[in-house]
Write a protein that holds these residues in place. Structure first.
Motif, PDB file in Angstrom:
ATOM      1  N   ASP A 222       0.827  -1.202   0.000  1.00 53.34           N
ATOM      2  CA  ASP A 222       0.000   0.000   0.000  1.00 53.34           C
ATOM      3  C   ASP A 222       0.869   1.263   0.000  1.00 53.34           C
ATOM      4  O   ASP A 222       0.530   2.253  -0.641  1.00 53.34           O
ATOM      5  N   ASP A 223       1.986   1.199   0.713  1.00 58.01           N
ATOM      6  CA  ASP A 223       2.882   2.352   0.766  1.00 58.01           C
ATOM      7  C   ASP A 223       3.521   2.638  -0.588  1.00 58.01           C
ATOM      8  O   ASP A 223       3.838   3.782  -0.902  1.00 58.01           O
ATOM      9  N   ARG A 224       3.692   1.605  -1.375  1.00 54.38           N
ATOM     10  CA  ARG A 224       4.402   1.756  -2.656  1.00 54.38           C
ATOM     11  C   ARG A 224       3.484   1.695  -3.873  1.00 54.38           C
ATOM     12  O   ARG A 224       3.953   1.575  -4.997  1.00 54.38           O
ATOM     13  N   ILE A 225       2.192   1.775  -3.658  1.00 50.88           N
ATOM     14  CA  ILE A 225       1.265   1.577  -4.774  1.00 50.88           C
ATOM     15  C   ILE A 225       1.415   2.651  -5.844  1.00 50.88           C
ATOM     16  O   ILE A 225       1.364   2.351  -7.036  1.00 50.88           O
ATOM     17  N   VAL A 226       1.612   3.892  -5.462  1.00 49.95           N
ATOM     18  CA  VAL A 226       1.757   4.957  -6.458  1.00 49.95           C
ATOM     19  C   VAL A 226       2.994   4.698  -7.313  1.00 49.95           C
ATOM     20  O   VAL A 226       2.939   4.778  -8.547  1.00 49.95           O
TER      21      VAL A 226
ATOM     22  N   ARG B  59      -7.388   4.428   0.575  1.00 50.52           N
ATOM     23  CA  ARG B  59      -6.417   5.213  -0.192  1.00 50.52           C
ATOM     24  C   ARG B  59      -5.839   4.377  -1.338  1.00 50.52           C
ATOM     25  O   ARG B  59      -5.755   4.831  -2.478  1.00 50.52           O
ATOM     26  N   SER B  60      -5.469   3.153  -1.038  1.00 58.60           N
ATOM     27  CA  SER B  60      -4.886   2.286  -2.069  1.00 58.60           C
ATOM     28  C   SER B  60      -5.875   2.000  -3.186  1.00 58.60           C
ATOM     29  O   SER B  60      -5.515   2.043  -4.370  1.00 58.60           O
ATOM     30  N   TRP B  61      -7.118   1.691  -2.837  1.00 62.08           N
ATOM     31  CA  TRP B  61      -8.114   1.394  -3.875  1.00 62.08           C
ATOM     32  C   TRP B  61      -8.434   2.631  -4.710  1.00 62.08           C
ATOM     33  O   TRP B  61      -8.677   2.523  -5.910  1.00 62.08           O
TER      34      TRP B  61
END
Length: 119
Positions: free
Chosen positions: A10-14, A108-110
């Motif tokens: 989730d921290d690295r999704i962007v 946030r991730s979705w």
């Protein structure tokens, strides 16, 4: 610490989306559907796994709190028991708050995922 490690996706999704899913101008050159599918499955599995871990910890701690309450009712003068009970209750509240944190992280991730992979 375990949750921190488990939230890496989730921290690295962007970053992951930026490096694997093409922008609109390059969309015709690369098929992002497979990448999005794999990322979707990874996110879903990570979220389910973290949810399971947190709820398992809550269940175990709730059991300890229940046991300590029962012992406390039998022995009201035991200050060590009272301190232990309060410590476990604090731990339980912290774990329950982690469910709220998890909800924010997942949302946030979705949101980021859907912005880039909805097409």
């Amino acid at each position: 610490e375990l949750l921190k490690v488990m939230r890496t996706i989730d921290d690295r999704i962007v970053h992951e989306l930026n490096t694997t899913v093409p922008t609109a101008s390059f969309a015709g050159k690369i098929d992002a559907s497979q990448t999005c599918k794999q990322l979707y499955e990874s996110l879903r599995d990570a979220h389910a796994s973290r949810d399971r871990v947190i709820k398992n910890c809550i269940a175990q701690t709730s059991s300890v709190v229940k046991q300590l309450r029962e012992e406390r009712e039998k022995n009201l003068d035991d200050l060590t028991l009272l301190k232990q009970l309060r410590k476990e209750q604090t731990k339980l509240k912290w774990m329950q708050s982690e469910l709220n944190v998890e909800e924010v992280v997942n949302d946030r991730s979705w949101k980021v995922f859907n912005e880039r992979c909805r097409i």
